[in-house]
Design a protein around this motif. Structure first.
Motif, PDB file in Angstrom:
ATOM      1  N   SER A  50     -12.660   2.375   1.619  1.00 43.31           N
ATOM      2  CA  SER A  50     -12.273   1.674   0.587  1.00 43.31           C
ATOM      3  C   SER A  50     -13.478   0.909  -0.263  1.00 43.31           C
ATOM      4  CB  SER A  50     -11.195   0.499   0.761  1.00 43.31           C
ATOM      5  OG  SER A  50     -11.829  -0.230   1.985  1.00 43.31           O
ATOM      6  N   GLY A  51     -14.636   1.071   0.338  1.00 42.13           N
ATOM      7  CA  GLY A  51     -15.887   0.573  -0.238  1.00 42.13           C
ATOM      8  C   GLY A  51     -17.096   0.760   0.630  1.00 42.13           C
ATOM      9  N   ASN A  52     -18.239   0.600  -0.246  1.00 42.36           N
ATOM     10  CA  ASN A  52     -19.611   0.548   0.641  1.00 42.36           C
ATOM     11  C   ASN A  52     -20.382  -0.395   0.145  1.00 42.36           C
ATOM     12  OD1 ASN A  52     -20.104   2.298  -2.035  1.00 42.36           O
ATOM     13  ND2 ASN A  52     -22.044   1.893  -1.126  1.00 42.36           N
ATOM     14  N   LYS A  75     -21.463  -4.937  -2.807  1.00 40.77           N
ATOM     15  CA  LYS A  75     -20.158  -4.329  -2.250  1.00 40.77           C
ATOM     16  C   LYS A  75     -19.678  -3.522  -3.552  1.00 40.77           C
ATOM     17  CE  LYS A  75     -16.670  -5.058   0.839  1.00 40.77           C
ATOM     18  NZ  LYS A  75     -15.594  -5.870   1.672  1.00 40.77           N
ATOM     19  N   ASN A  76     -19.448  -2.214  -3.371  1.00 37.95           N
ATOM     20  CA  ASN A  76     -18.815  -1.549  -4.250  1.00 37.95           C
ATOM     21  C   ASN A  76     -17.585  -0.976  -3.924  1.00 37.95           C
ATOM     22  OD1 ASN A  76     -21.119  -1.398  -6.325  1.00 37.95           O
ATOM     23  ND2 ASN A  76     -22.015  -0.380  -4.421  1.00 37.95           N
ATOM     24  N   GLN A  77     -16.473  -1.530  -4.551  1.00 41.91           N
ATOM     25  CA  GLN A  77     -14.976  -0.973  -4.070  1.00 41.91           C
ATOM     26  C   GLN A  77     -14.771   0.418  -4.805  1.00 41.91           C
ATOM     27  OE1 GLN A  77     -13.161  -3.102  -2.261  1.00 41.91           O
ATOM     28  NE2 GLN A  77     -11.477  -1.860  -1.992  1.00 41.91           N
ATOM     29  N   LEU A  78     -14.208   1.407  -3.718  1.00 36.84           N
ATOM     30  CA  LEU A  78     -13.758   2.722  -4.043  1.00 36.84           C
ATOM     31  C   LEU A  78     -12.625   2.708  -4.503  1.00 36.84           C
ATOM     32  CD1 LEU A  78     -15.775   4.647  -1.229  1.00 36.84           C
ATOM     33  CD2 LEU A  78     -16.676   4.129  -3.671  1.00 36.84           C
ATOM     34  N   ASP A  79     -12.111   2.788  -5.935  1.00 37.85           N
ATOM     35  CA  ASP A  79     -10.890   2.835  -6.356  1.00 37.85           C
ATOM     36  C   ASP A  79     -10.631   3.851  -7.241  1.00 37.85           C
ATOM     37  OD1 ASP A  79      -8.343   2.053  -7.079  1.00 37.85           O
ATOM     38  OD2 ASP A  79      -8.989   0.459  -8.370  1.00 37.85           O
ATOM     39  N   PRO A  80      -9.948   5.073  -6.734  1.00 35.67           N
ATOM     40  CA  PRO A  80      -9.051   5.095  -5.442  1.00 35.67           C
ATOM     41  C   PRO A  80     -10.138   5.376  -4.458  1.00 35.67           C
ATOM     42  CG  PRO A  80      -9.026   7.027  -6.680  1.00 35.67           C
ATOM     43  CD  PRO A  80      -9.820   6.318  -7.577  1.00 35.67           C
ATOM     44  N   ARG A 107     -39.207   6.652  -9.029  1.00 31.28           N
ATOM     45  CA  ARG A 107     -39.521   5.439  -8.151  1.00 31.28           C
ATOM     46  C   ARG A 107     -39.283   5.844  -6.745  1.00 31.28           C
ATOM     47  NH1 ARG A 107     -35.626   0.832  -9.949  1.00 31.28           N
ATOM     48  NH2 ARG A 107     -36.090   1.618 -12.078  1.00 31.28           N
ATOM     49  N   THR A 108     -39.959   5.055  -5.875  1.00 30.13           N
ATOM     50  CA  THR A 108     -39.672   4.902  -4.417  1.00 30.13           C
ATOM     51  C   THR A 108     -38.490   4.255  -4.000  1.00 30.13           C
ATOM     52  OG1 THR A 108     -42.000   5.417  -3.765  1.00 30.13           O
ATOM     53  CG2 THR A 108     -40.585   4.298  -2.281  1.00 30.13           C
ATOM     54  N   VAL A 109     -37.568   4.838  -3.280  1.00 33.56           N
ATOM     55  CA  VAL A 109     -36.213   4.045  -3.138  1.00 33.56           C
ATOM     56  C   VAL A 109     -35.953   4.039  -1.639  1.00 33.56           C
ATOM     57  CG1 VAL A 109     -33.755   4.459  -3.102  1.00 33.56           C
ATOM     58  CG2 VAL A 109     -35.197   4.804  -5.046  1.00 33.56           C
ATOM     59  N   CYS A 110     -35.408   2.948  -1.114  1.00 37.90           N
ATOM     60  CA  CYS A 110     -35.066   2.813   0.426  1.00 37.90           C
ATOM     61  C   CYS A 110     -33.859   2.173   0.280  1.00 37.90           C
ATOM     62  CB  CYS A 110     -36.145   1.783   1.236  1.00 37.90           C
ATOM     63  SG  CYS A 110     -37.756   2.416   1.155  1.00 37.90           S
ATOM     64  N   MET A 111     -32.960   2.408   1.252  1.00 33.03           N
ATOM     65  CA  MET A 111     -31.555   2.084   1.592  1.00 33.03           C
ATOM     66  C   MET A 111     -31.233   1.632   2.821  1.00 33.03           C
ATOM     67  SD  MET A 111     -29.633   5.076  -0.659  1.00 33.03           S
ATOM     68  CE  MET A 111     -28.100   4.404  -0.515  1.00 33.03           C
ATOM     69  N   ARG A 112     -30.431   0.358   2.838  1.00 31.98           N
ATOM     70  CA  ARG A 112     -29.748  -0.047   4.087  1.00 31.98           C
ATOM     71  C   ARG A 112     -28.284   0.068   3.630  1.00 31.98           C
ATOM     72  NH1 ARG A 112     -32.469  -5.249   6.192  1.00 31.98           N
ATOM     73  NH2 ARG A 112     -32.565  -5.752   4.108  1.00 31.98           N
ATOM     74  N   VAL A 113     -27.230   0.845   4.436  1.00 30.38           N
ATOM     75  CA  VAL A 113     -25.738   0.635   4.140  1.00 30.38           C
ATOM     76  C   VAL A 113     -24.856   0.311   4.933  1.00 30.38           C
ATOM     77  CG1 VAL A 113     -26.421   2.623   2.564  1.00 30.38           C
ATOM     78  CG2 VAL A 113     -25.524   3.059   4.767  1.00 30.38           C
ATOM     79  N   GLU A 114     -23.420   0.156   4.660  1.00 35.29           N
ATOM     80  CA  GLU A 114     -22.419  -0.212   5.292  1.00 35.29           C
ATOM     81  C   GLU A 114     -21.362   0.590   4.905  1.00 35.29           C
ATOM     82  OE1 GLU A 114     -20.811  -0.196   8.291  1.00 35.29           O
ATOM     83  OE2 GLU A 114     -21.474  -2.189   8.915  1.00 35.29           O
ATOM     84  N   LEU A 115     -20.253   1.086   5.668  1.00 35.91           N
ATOM     85  CA  LEU A 115     -18.999   1.519   5.265  1.00 35.91           C
ATOM     86  C   LEU A 115     -18.112   0.704   5.535  1.00 35.91           C
ATOM     87  CD1 LEU A 115     -19.466   5.541   6.279  1.00 35.91           C
ATOM     88  CD2 LEU A 115     -19.639   4.398   4.031  1.00 35.91           C
ATOM     89  N   TYR A 116     -16.963   0.644   4.572  1.00 38.40           N
ATOM     90  CA  TYR A 116     -15.854  -0.169   5.005  1.00 38.40           C
ATOM     91  C   TYR A 116     -14.605   0.871   4.908  1.00 38.40           C
ATOM     92  CZ  TYR A 116     -18.559  -4.325   4.557  1.00 38.40           C
ATOM     93  OH  TYR A 116     -19.497  -5.175   4.806  1.00 38.40           O
ATOM     94  N   GLY A 117     -13.642   0.625   5.650  1.00 36.81           N
ATOM     95  CA  GLY A 117     -12.504   1.479   5.780  1.00 36.81           C
ATOM     96  C   GLY A 117     -11.801   1.316   7.033  1.00 36.81           C
TER      97      GLY A 117
END
Length: 276
Positions: free
Chosen positions: A74-76, A84-89, A106-116
């Motif tokens: 439902s989001g990440n 926080k981005n809500q996935l709808d649907p 550009r140079t990009v770096c990421m840290r993430v979490e999944l919600y569900g």
């Protein structure tokens, strides 16, 4: 489970998702900024996953998370600045890839979490006629369906009927929010076929329908059909018209692992005495 209930973090920050389930297309330095470091709120080594090349609008670098079983997402959450981005649907998946994008190199770096949440319902896909449009322009097709769209048939995907979103009484308003799928009686009676992940024992199915008879729509608000503990991997539902329209918002099954019965046989030896 509704999207409102399906919001638990799945384990990037906590470590419940192990390092071996994190992979990437590349890393600037595997030890310091490899995929195992792309965890939200964790300052491990250099504290993020960083792909080796710089990112543009055409980049195909990715960070992949393997959940091993189907989850409803439902989001990440992502960072540079935490958002926080809500996935709808919501989406259903066992593997997720994050593909960073930038309108400027550009140079990009990421840290993430999944919600569900774990997709315990077990529905792999459903197939059905794609639905119709009412004369007032209200669209009653399964607009979020993620499978194959034929001329008249949806096949091999998931969509509105299992998204946990229940339609309201006002059809026109609910249709704007992708709440209802409808079929008109000048088409063939709709057949819905559900495929499950494994053999299950089914006790009932609940069809959440609209009951605005004055608007020429049939069925009660919540129709329950007993399935009498039938066992199978597919369920086929044949609907029939008693008014101009059939509208369905959600289909929910009561099912579980079938009981296993064991029959123990005691060998019976039949012989005769040999006379010498």
């Amino acid at each position: 489970m509704s999207a409102a209930q399906c919001i638990a973090p799945l384990g990037m920050e906590s470590g419940l998702i192990p390092d071996k389930d994190l992979t990437a297309s590349s890393s600037f330095n595997d030890g310091n900024v490899g995929p195992q470091n792309g965890r939200l709120n964790q300052d491990i080594k250099s504290g993020a996953w960083c792909p080796k090349p710089q990112i543009t609008t055409e980049s195909t670098e990715w960070l992949q998370i393997n959940l091993h079983s189907v989850h409803k997402l439902s989001g990440n959450t992502n960072t540079y600045l935490e958002k926080k981005n809500q996935l709808d649907p919501p989406i259903w998946a066992s593997k997720i890839r994050f593909i960073p994008y930038s309108s400027h190199r550009r140079t990009v770096c990421m840290r993430v979490e999944l919600y569900g949440c774990y997709w315990s319902v077990g529905i792999v896909s459903y197939s059905m006629p794609k639905g119709n449009r009412r004369s007032n322009g209200v669209e009653l097709t399964d607009v979020i369906y993620d499978g194959q769209w034929g001329d008249d048939l949806l096949r091999g995907g998931l969509g509105q009927l299992v998204d946990g979103q229940f339609g309201g009484d006002e059809i026109r308003e609910a249709a704007k929010n992708s709440a209802w799928v409808g079929w008109r009686n000048d088409t063939k009676p709709p057949v819905l076929t559900f495929e499950f992940d494994k053999i299950r024992e089914f006790s009932a199915v609940h069809l959440y329908c609209n009951n605005k008879f004055m608007r020429d729509v049939q069925n009660s608000r919540n129709v329950t059909i007993k399935l009498h503990h039938r066992i199978g991997k597919w369920v086929r539902i044949q609907l029939h018209f008693s008014a101009r329209w059939i509208l369905i918002s959600e289909v929910v099954f009561d099912s579980g692992k079938p009981l296993t019965c064991y029959i123990y046989n005691t060998p019976i030896f039949i012989g005769h005495k040999i006379q010498h």
